[in-house]
Design an enzyme around this catalytic site. Sequence first.
Site, mmCIF file in Angstrom:
data_model
loop_
_atom_site.group_PDB
_atom_site.id
_atom_site.type_symbol
_atom_site.label_atom_id
_atom_site.label_comp_id
_atom_site.label_asym_id
_atom_site.label_seq_id
_atom_site.Cartn_x
_atom_site.Cartn_y
_atom_site.Cartn_z
ATOM 1 N N ASP A 76 17.014 22.034 -30.940
ATOM 2 C CA ASP A 76 16.273 22.838 -29.986
ATOM 3 C C ASP A 76 16.410 22.326 -28.568
ATOM 4 O O ASP A 76 15.637 22.699 -27.691
ATOM 5 C CB ASP A 76 14.792 22.879 -30.372
ATOM 6 C CG ASP A 76 14.598 23.629 -31.680
ATOM 7 O OD1 ASP A 76 15.238 24.667 -31.848
ATOM 8 O OD2 ASP A 76 13.833 23.151 -32.520
ATOM 9 N N ASP A 90 11.829 20.282 -33.245
ATOM 10 C CA ASP A 90 12.028 19.014 -33.947
ATOM 11 C C ASP A 90 13.086 18.162 -33.266
ATOM 12 O O ASP A 90 13.459 17.118 -33.753
ATOM 13 C CB ASP A 90 12.339 19.230 -35.423
ATOM 14 C CG ASP A 90 13.506 20.160 -35.627
ATOM 15 O OD1 ASP A 90 14.221 20.427 -34.652
ATOM 16 O OD2 ASP A 90 13.699 20.630 -36.766
ATOM 17 N N CYS A 105 3.896 1.498 2.232
ATOM 18 C CA CYS A 105 5.116 0.779 1.860
ATOM 19 C C CYS A 105 5.945 1.600 0.879
ATOM 20 O O CYS A 105 7.163 1.551 0.888
ATOM 21 C CB CYS A 105 4.787 -0.545 1.206
ATOM 22 S SG CYS A 105 3.772 -1.607 2.209
ATOM 23 N N CYS A 129 0.838 -1.200 0.000
ATOM 24 C CA CYS A 129 0.000 0.000 0.000
ATOM 25 C C CYS A 129 0.873 1.250 0.000
ATOM 26 O O CYS A 129 2.088 1.174 -0.023
ATOM 27 C CB CYS A 129 -0.909 0.026 1.209
ATOM 28 S SG CYS A 129 -0.002 0.243 2.726
ATOM 29 N N ASP A 132 9.060 26.058 -32.736
ATOM 30 C CA ASP A 132 10.200 26.232 -33.610
ATOM 31 C C ASP A 132 9.627 26.275 -35.031
ATOM 32 O O ASP A 132 8.496 25.849 -35.255
ATOM 33 C CB ASP A 132 11.092 25.013 -33.389
ATOM 34 C CG ASP A 132 12.093 24.815 -34.481
ATOM 35 O OD1 ASP A 132 12.846 25.749 -34.725
ATOM 36 O OD2 ASP A 132 12.104 23.714 -35.068
HETATM 37 P P1 ADP Z 1 14.482 27.076 -36.821
HETATM 38 O O1 ADP Z 1 14.772 27.812 -35.571
HETATM 39 O O2 ADP Z 1 13.495 27.765 -37.678
HETATM 40 O O3 ADP Z 1 14.182 25.639 -36.628
HETATM 41 P P2 ADP Z 1 17.251 26.523 -37.198
HETATM 42 O O4 ADP Z 1 17.525 26.883 -35.798
HETATM 43 O O5 ADP Z 1 17.355 25.117 -37.595
HETATM 44 O O6 ADP Z 1 15.840 27.085 -37.641
HETATM 45 O O7 ADP Z 1 18.186 27.381 -38.146
HETATM 46 C C1 ADP Z 1 18.137 28.779 -38.122
HETATM 47 C C2 ADP Z 1 18.877 29.349 -39.265
HETATM 48 O O8 ADP Z 1 20.251 28.990 -39.156
HETATM 49 C C3 ADP Z 1 18.430 28.838 -40.601
HETATM 50 O O9 ADP Z 1 17.382 29.600 -41.105
HETATM 51 C C4 ADP Z 1 19.684 28.971 -41.426
HETATM 52 O O10 ADP Z 1 19.799 30.295 -41.871
HETATM 53 C C5 ADP Z 1 20.785 28.716 -40.445
HETATM 54 N N1 ADP Z 1 21.242 27.340 -40.470
HETATM 55 C C6 ADP Z 1 21.085 26.427 -39.509
HETATM 56 N N2 ADP Z 1 21.639 25.258 -39.850
HETATM 57 C C7 ADP Z 1 22.135 25.415 -41.086
HETATM 58 C C8 ADP Z 1 22.821 24.570 -42.009
HETATM 59 N N3 ADP Z 1 23.096 23.291 -41.742
HETATM 60 N N4 ADP Z 1 23.143 25.092 -43.177
HETATM 61 C C9 ADP Z 1 22.858 26.344 -43.459
HETATM 62 N N5 ADP Z 1 22.239 27.192 -42.661
HETATM 63 C C10 ADP Z 1 21.877 26.749 -41.480
HETATM 64 MG MG MG Z 2 14.221 23.484 -36.182
#
Ligand code: ADP
Ligand code: MG
Length: 753
Positions: A641, A637, A32, A29, A441
Site C-alpha cells: 500500500d 499493512d 539560535c 534559544c 486497506d
Molecule cells: P487488499 O487491498 O485487500 O489489501 P491486496 O491489494 O493485497 O488486497 O490484493 C488484492 C487482490 O489482488 C487480492 O484479493 C488477490 O485477488 C490479488 N492478489 C494480490 N496479491 C496476490 C498474490 N500474491 N497471489 C494471488 N493473488 C494476489
Molecule cells: Mg493489504
Amino acid sequence: MTSLAERPPTSLELPEAETFILSVGGMKCGGCVGAVERLLKQQPGVLGASVNLVTATARVTCQTGSSQAESLAAYLGEKGFPAQVQERSAPPSPLPEAAPPYGSLATALALLILSSLGHWQHLGGGHLPLVGSLGFHWLLATLALAIPGQEIFRDGWRSFRQGRPDMNTLVALGTGAAYLASCVAFLWPQGGWECFFDEPVMLLGFILLGRALEGQARNQAARSLKSLLALQPPLARLQLGEQTALLPVEQIAIGDRLSVLPGEKIPVDGDVLTGTSAVDEALITGESLPIAKGPGDSVLAGALNQTGVLTIQAAQVGSGTALAQIIAAVREAQTRKAPIQRLADTAAGYFAYGVLTLALMTALVWSIGGHLGLETGGVQPELLGIKSAIAVLVVACPCALGLATPTAILVATGVGAELGLLIKGGDVLENAQRLTMIAFDKTGTLTQGRPRLQALFPQRRSSERELLQVAASLEQGSNHPFAQAILAAAQEQDLPLLNARDFHTEAGAGVRAMLEDGTRIFIGNRGWLEEHGISLPADSPSISPLSTLLYVARGQSWLGCLALADSLRPEAEETLARLRALGLKTALLTGDRPETAQAIGAELQILDVRAQIRPQEKARQIETWQNAGEIVAMVGDGINDAPALAQADVGISLGGATDAALETADIVLMRAQLSDLLGALSLSRAAVGKIRQNLVWALGYNLVAIPLAAGLFWRWGHLSLSPGWAAACMAGSSLLVVTNSLTLKRFPSRIES
Ligand code: ADP
Ligand code: MG
C-alpha cells in the site's frame, strides 16, 4: 505528508537527496535555531535544514554526492555552534548522561542570595556590616559579570557581530547597562543617581538558575529515547563449538549462533534454533504480554528472554535490527518540525531586533518625557528610563517561544515509542489531529492477514492437485499473506513445486511466472487474469462472501479457483465504531472482489467501499478525497500500500518492524493492533493541545510582561518590573513551558483508564 525535501528518503523516491543529522552545540534559544538554519541553508548544495533546540540537532538534506556533512559541521563550528555528524547507520549506543549542573545551580543560588541581602537591607532589614557597603556590591557585581557571566557576554557579542542578536545579546546588554549605570553612580555620587549593583547580580542569578533547571527538564524530556537506547545489550554470548564466548555485540555477524540465558536481553534480531522460552517484547513492539518462542520463531534485539535458554542464529545485526531502526526513526522524528513551529522560529528570529528597538524607545520616552512632565513619581527620568529599558531587554526573550513546540513533540514521540506507536515527527502529530477521514486497506489490516485455504475448485479438465501445485509454484515468488496460506497447503500435501522463473508480482492483482517450457502461469483476481486475455466462466463458485477467490491459469487456459478465508481482526468493529464516534468518516479500499468488500463493509458499517482497485488507484482515490477537502489517513499493512500511504495526509502502517512499514508510513503501530489507532490519534490531539497552550502562554507572557517592564503601568502605583525580577519572569516562563510539555508523560495512564 510533507514535501520531499522534508522527508527521509524512502525506497519509493529517487535518491536525489541525502539526509544526515548533525549534533549542534551552543544553541540557547529560539533565535539560535533560526540562525543555524539560515547558516546551513545558505551553503551550496543544501536543500533543507531543520534544527531542534531541545535535542540539539540539525537535520540537513543535501544533494547526493555533495557529501558535505563534515564541512558543514566545521562551518557551524566557526560560527560559534560546535557541530558533529551523527552516524545514522551506527548501532544505537547509549547517550552519555549529562551530569546534573550542580556547579551552575550553586553559582546561581549564591548570586541570588547575595543580591537579595542588599534588597533586604533596603527593605529595612537592619544593617549588616560588609553587605551594607557599596564597595562590596561593586565587587560582587564585577566578579559576577566577569566569571559566571563571561560566557553570556562572549556569546552575546559574537551573535551581535554576526548580525543575529539573540537571547545572550539581550541579557548581556541588560546586565552590562545595569552595571555601567551603577558604576557611574558609584564613581560620581554628586550626580544623585541610585546605585543598583544588586540588579545585574540578581539578573544573572535568575538567568543561570533558569538555564540550569530548564536543562534538567529538557534532559527529562529526552529520556524516553534513552530508555529505548538502553534496551540494546552491550554483550552477546557467541557459540564456538562447545563453548561460548562473551563478546561485544558489535562483533556479532549475521549467521552467528548465540545463546541467550533466562533474564538476559536478546542481543540481535535472529531466529530460534533450539530451546523454548517466554520473551517479553513490550518495549519494542508495545505488546505487553510475553510471547512463547520456540525453534523457527524469530526474536528481536532488545527483547527480554524470561524463562528458558535459547540458541539463536543472528539474522540482523547493528543498524539492521528492528530496535536500531526504531531508534533511528524516533531520532529522526524528533528533528522533524511541526509547521506551527516554523512560525514560532521565524518570529523568534526577528524578536531580538524588536526588543532592542522597544528598549531604546522605553529609555527615550522616559528620559525625555520625564522632563516634559511625564509623571515619574520623583524618580529621575533617566534612571527610570534605563531601568525600564533593561527590564524590557531581559523580560522579553523568545526562549519560551522556541521551546514551546519541540519539547511537546519530544515528549509525545517518546511516549508514543514506549506505547508501540512510532510517530515520525511533529508534522505528523499536527496532521493526525486534523483528520476527517480514515481509509482502510482490507487484507492484513481489517482482516488478520492469516488466511487459510478453504476450498479448491478445479476446472473439469484439471485436478485439485494440479491447481494447487501451479498456485503454490507461483506464490514462491510472493510475500503476500495469501502466498503463505497456499504454500502451507501445498506443503501439507507434499506437493513438489514446479520450476518457474521470471516471477512478476503485480501488487494488488496477482503473480505471474514462466514454466521451464515457456508456458506462462498466473494467479490473481478475476480482472487481472482477464486483462491477460484469459477467458473465465461467467459464474463463479458460490462461497461465503467474506472469502476471497483466486483464479489460476496455465497458458491461456483457466485451471480453476481457490477460495481463501481470512477472519476480521477481533478489535476491528469496536475500533471503527469509536472512530466514527470521534466524527471521522471511514472508507475501505481493497484490491479484492466487490462481494467480499461489500460483505466486510456491511459488517463494519463502512459506507464508502471501493473494491478491485490497484495500489496506484488507491492513491488516486485518496487524492480525489483530498481535493474534495478531506484530510485523509490511510491505514495499510505497509507491504503493497506504499503509494496510498504516501499520498495520504497521514500514512499509518500496521505491523511489525518491517523495513517497508518503518520507511513509508508516518505512523507505525508496532503492536499491529487496530485499536492503537485510537491511542495514536488521542496522543496527537494531546500533543498539539500542549503545543497550543505553550504558544499561547509564551506569546501572552510577552504581551503582558513587556508593557509592564516598559513602565506602561507605572502611573498605577508605580507598577513595573525591576531588572532582577524581569529575569525571574523570563526564566520562569521557559521553565513553565518545558514543565507543561513534560505533563504529556502522564499520557499512557490516561489511555489505560
Ligand atoms: P487488499 O487491498 O485487500 O489489501 P491486496 O491489494 O493485497 O488486497 O490484493 C488484492 C487482490 O489482488 C487480492 O484479493 C488477490 O485477488 C490479488 N492478489 C494480490 N496479491 C496476490 C498474490 N500474491 N497471489 C494471488 N493473488 C494476489
Ligand atoms: Mg493489504
